[in-house]
Design a protein around this motif. Structure first.
Motif, mmCIF file in Angstrom:
data_model
loop_
_atom_site.group_PDB
_atom_site.id
_atom_site.type_symbol
_atom_site.label_atom_id
_atom_site.label_comp_id
_atom_site.label_asym_id
_atom_site.label_seq_id
_atom_site.Cartn_x
_atom_site.Cartn_y
_atom_site.Cartn_z
ATOM 1 N N GLU A 131 16.441 7.957 -5.147
ATOM 2 C CA GLU A 131 15.440 7.074 -4.574
ATOM 3 C C GLU A 131 14.375 6.780 -5.624
ATOM 4 O O GLU A 131 13.934 7.678 -6.330
ATOM 5 C CB GLU A 131 14.804 7.729 -3.344
ATOM 6 N N SER A 132 13.976 5.517 -5.724
ATOM 7 C CA SER A 132 12.934 5.119 -6.670
ATOM 8 C C SER A 132 11.683 4.771 -5.886
ATOM 9 O O SER A 132 11.593 3.701 -5.271
ATOM 10 C CB SER A 132 13.390 3.916 -7.506
ATOM 11 N N THR A 133 10.727 5.670 -5.898
ATOM 12 C CA THR A 133 9.476 5.452 -5.181
ATOM 13 C C THR A 133 8.303 5.887 -6.042
ATOM 14 O O THR A 133 8.448 6.671 -6.972
ATOM 15 C CB THR A 133 9.438 6.236 -3.851
ATOM 16 N N ILE A 134 7.138 5.369 -5.709
ATOM 17 C CA ILE A 134 5.884 5.815 -6.308
ATOM 18 C C ILE A 134 4.903 6.099 -5.184
ATOM 19 O O ILE A 134 5.069 5.624 -4.056
ATOM 20 C CB ILE A 134 5.300 4.771 -7.273
ATOM 21 N N VAL A 135 3.892 6.893 -5.483
ATOM 22 C CA VAL A 135 2.832 7.189 -4.525
ATOM 23 C C VAL A 135 1.527 6.641 -5.081
ATOM 24 O O VAL A 135 1.207 6.858 -6.261
ATOM 25 C CB VAL A 135 2.716 8.705 -4.275
ATOM 26 N N VAL A 136 0.774 5.912 -4.249
ATOM 27 C CA VAL A 136 -0.501 5.331 -4.674
ATOM 28 C C VAL A 136 -1.634 5.951 -3.860
ATOM 29 O O VAL A 136 -1.412 6.558 -2.811
ATOM 30 C CB VAL A 136 -0.492 3.795 -4.505
ATOM 31 N N VAL A 151 2.506 -5.489 -5.663
ATOM 32 C CA VAL A 151 2.772 -6.339 -6.827
ATOM 33 C C VAL A 151 1.860 -5.931 -7.982
ATOM 34 O O VAL A 151 0.980 -5.080 -7.833
ATOM 35 C CB VAL A 151 2.532 -7.835 -6.487
ATOM 36 N N THR A 152 2.097 -6.539 -9.134
ATOM 37 C CA THR A 152 1.160 -6.508 -10.258
ATOM 38 C C THR A 152 1.001 -7.943 -10.737
ATOM 39 O O THR A 152 1.658 -8.861 -10.222
ATOM 40 C CB THR A 152 1.656 -5.631 -11.424
ATOM 41 N N ASN A 153 0.169 -8.141 -11.748
ATOM 42 C CA ASN A 153 0.030 -9.483 -12.301
ATOM 43 C C ASN A 153 1.303 -9.942 -12.990
ATOM 44 O O ASN A 153 1.515 -11.132 -13.203
ATOM 45 C CB ASN A 153 -1.133 -9.516 -13.286
ATOM 46 N N ALA A 154 2.229 -8.986 -13.302
ATOM 47 C CA ALA A 154 3.492 -9.346 -13.958
ATOM 48 C C ALA A 154 4.554 -9.764 -12.954
ATOM 49 O O ALA A 154 5.425 -10.583 -13.270
ATOM 50 C CB ALA A 154 4.003 -8.180 -14.800
ATOM 51 N N GLY A 155 4.511 -9.211 -11.738
ATOM 52 C CA GLY A 155 5.533 -9.535 -10.753
ATOM 53 C C GLY A 155 5.516 -8.553 -9.598
ATOM 54 O O GLY A 155 4.609 -7.723 -9.480
ATOM 55 N N ILE A 156 6.562 -8.620 -8.743
ATOM 56 C CA ILE A 156 6.596 -7.761 -7.565
ATOM 57 C C ILE A 156 7.065 -6.357 -7.953
ATOM 58 O O ILE A 156 7.860 -6.173 -8.882
ATOM 59 C CB ILE A 156 7.490 -8.350 -6.458
ATOM 60 N N VAL A 157 6.556 -5.364 -7.226
ATOM 61 C CA VAL A 157 6.846 -3.952 -7.496
ATOM 62 C C VAL A 157 7.735 -3.365 -6.417
ATOM 63 O O VAL A 157 8.750 -2.735 -6.698
ATOM 64 C CB VAL A 157 5.536 -3.145 -7.607
ATOM 65 N N GLY A 158 7.351 -3.553 -5.161
ATOM 66 C CA GLY A 158 8.118 -2.964 -4.070
ATOM 67 C C GLY A 158 7.416 -3.144 -2.751
ATOM 68 O O GLY A 158 6.549 -4.007 -2.588
ATOM 69 N N VAL A 170 5.637 3.839 -1.979
ATOM 70 C CA VAL A 170 6.144 2.490 -2.235
ATOM 71 C C VAL A 170 7.588 2.587 -2.708
ATOM 72 O O VAL A 170 7.884 3.296 -3.674
ATOM 73 C CB VAL A 170 5.289 1.775 -3.304
ATOM 74 N N LEU A 171 8.490 1.873 -2.015
ATOM 75 C CA LEU A 171 9.888 1.784 -2.436
ATOM 76 C C LEU A 171 10.009 0.663 -3.459
ATOM 77 O O LEU A 171 9.701 -0.495 -3.175
ATOM 78 C CB LEU A 171 10.794 1.491 -1.236
ATOM 79 N N LEU A 172 10.446 0.992 -4.684
ATOM 80 C CA LEU A 172 10.534 0.009 -5.763
ATOM 81 C C LEU A 172 11.709 -0.929 -5.543
ATOM 82 O O LEU A 172 12.727 -0.563 -4.932
ATOM 83 C CB LEU A 172 10.663 0.709 -7.111
ATOM 84 N N ILE A 173 11.617 -2.135 -6.086
ATOM 85 C CA ILE A 173 12.677 -3.127 -5.882
ATOM 86 C C ILE A 173 13.951 -2.758 -6.623
ATOM 87 O O ILE A 173 15.014 -3.320 -6.339
ATOM 88 C CB ILE A 173 12.214 -4.535 -6.315
ATOM 89 N N VAL A 174 13.888 -1.821 -7.563
ATOM 90 C CA VAL A 174 15.095 -1.402 -8.278
ATOM 91 C C VAL A 174 15.886 -0.373 -7.484
ATOM 92 O O VAL A 174 17.003 -0.012 -7.884
ATOM 93 C CB VAL A 174 14.756 -0.839 -9.674
ATOM 94 N N ASP A 175 15.337 0.102 -6.362
ATOM 95 C CA ASP A 175 16.037 1.082 -5.540
ATOM 96 C C ASP A 175 17.208 0.424 -4.824
ATOM 97 O O ASP A 175 17.166 -0.759 -4.457
ATOM 98 C CB ASP A 175 15.080 1.691 -4.520
ATOM 99 N N ALA A 176 18.277 1.191 -4.584
ATOM 100 C CA ALA A 176 19.482 0.662 -3.949
ATOM 101 C C ALA A 176 19.216 0.188 -2.525
ATOM 102 O O ALA A 176 19.966 -0.652 -1.989
ATOM 103 C CB ALA A 176 20.579 1.719 -3.954
ATOM 104 N N GLN A 177 18.167 0.698 -1.888
ATOM 105 C CA GLN A 177 17.854 0.300 -0.520
ATOM 106 C C GLN A 177 17.050 -0.993 -0.452
ATOM 107 O O GLN A 177 16.782 -1.496 0.638
ATOM 108 C CB GLN A 177 17.068 1.414 0.175
ATOM 109 N N GLU A 194 18.878 -7.687 -5.153
ATOM 110 C CA GLU A 194 19.108 -6.319 -4.706
ATOM 111 C C GLU A 194 18.861 -5.336 -5.844
ATOM 112 O O GLU A 194 19.035 -5.658 -7.019
ATOM 113 C CB GLU A 194 20.552 -6.154 -4.203
ATOM 114 N N GLY A 195 18.494 -4.108 -5.470
ATOM 115 C CA GLY A 195 18.358 -3.031 -6.447
ATOM 116 C C GLY A 195 19.682 -2.306 -6.614
ATOM 117 O O GLY A 195 20.745 -2.832 -6.285
ATOM 118 N N GLY A 196 19.623 -1.108 -7.117
ATOM 119 C CA GLY A 196 20.839 -0.314 -7.242
ATOM 120 C C GLY A 196 21.237 -0.005 -8.659
ATOM 121 O O GLY A 196 22.169 0.765 -8.898
ATOM 122 N N GLN A 197 20.568 -0.600 -9.643
ATOM 123 C CA GLN A 197 20.891 -0.319 -11.051
ATOM 124 C C GLN A 197 19.687 0.377 -11.691
ATOM 125 O O GLN A 197 19.151 -0.065 -12.707
ATOM 126 C CB GLN A 197 21.249 -1.601 -11.789
#
Length: 275
Positions: A131-136, A151-158, A170-177, A194-197
């Motif tokens: 699982e790819s997550t962060i805590v804020v 998001v950030t100024n660069a793009g979407i995060v999750g 926060v579930l990151l967009i690179v996560d398989a879910q 989709e994520g997953g890679q």
């Protein structure tokens, strides 16, 4: 015999004192020439005087060298301590500069858009490989609830998937879910991102229509069709197109604009009127 010596004891002492006083007076007066006896005495004492002078000079030099070394060591310790302090100050100033630059960019991003944004600091990351997550450091007390876009100024995060009073996950967009509606910026064709890679840090964009065309270099943005992400937020750039099912379909490999390994601050998209 002994009695005679005792009788002459006092006169002899007086005579020796007179001779000593006379000698001192005689030799203390500056003279161009000295007596032979005085010269002989000086010559006999000169080796001892030279030795005493050299030994004394040696010890004086050693003491001076020790004091100099001790002073240099103290000065070196002071300089080392000062260097450590300066390095700490430089490190702190670099952090402040980086934070200020990021917050300035975030402020510009907020001014450009029509969204209320809440700045949050990343305080933790998921240790799991599944699982790819962060805590804020923003949560329910700040108005953050599940389903909010990050998001950030660069793009979407999750997307926020859960929150406590003062933190959110926060579930990151690179996560398989993760799955996000996107579109090709140049053509407007809809794709599903989709994520997953996670090991490669990339996304997959799948077409939603047979007529969809995607090329390397195309920019993928959010479609705005979901209730999570506002429209036209940057997602990433197509870096490869892979054919699937005998060329009847394809999947585009998308490199996200956000560097997930260096996230320090993020922006939570809040309902209008909150920030």
């Amino acid at each position: 015999m002994l009695d005679r010596l005792l009788r002459w004891k006092v006169p002899l002492i007086i005579l020796l004192v007179l001779i000593l006083v006379g000698t001192i007076h005689y030799t203390s007066v500056p003279r161009r020439e000295i007596s032979k006896l005085e010269g002989l005495w000086r010559d006999m004492l000169s080796p001892f005087q030279w030795t005493v002078s050299k030994v004394g000079g040696f010890f004086q030099n050693q003491v001076a060298e020790i004091n100099r070394w001790r002073g240099l060591k103290e000065r070196n310790d002071e300089l080392e301590e000062r260097v450590v302090q300066l390095e700490a100050e430089v490190f702190t100033l670099r952090n402040y500069r980086r934070e200020n630059e990021w917050l300035r960019e975030a402020l510009d991003f907020r001014d450009e858009g029509n969204h209320a944004l809440l700045v949050a600091e990343v305080i933790g990351r998921s240790p799991s490989n599944w699982e790819s997550t962060i805590v804020v450091n923003k949560g329910q007390s700040h108005g953050v609830v599940s389903g909010m876009a990050v998001v950030t100024n660069a793009g979407i995060v999750g997307t926020v998937i859960n929150s406590s009073s003062y933190t959110s996950t926060v579930l990151l967009i690179v996560d398989a879910q993760s799955a996000t509606g996107g579109l090709v910026q140049s053509s407007g064709d809809l794709v599903l991102v989709e994520g997953g890679q996670m090991d490669q840090g990339t996304l997959l964009a799948r077409p939603l229509s047979r007529d969809t065309s995607v090329e390397v270099g195309d920019v993928i943005v959010t479609s705005g069709l979901s209730r999570i992400y506002p429209k036209n937020l940057p997602i990433g750039e197509v870096v490869a197109v892979e054919s699937r099912q005998y060329d009847l379909s394809f999947a585009a490999v998308v490199q996200p604009f956000v560097d997930f390994t260096r996230l320090e601050y993020v922006l939570i998209v809040m309902p209008q009127g909150e920030s």
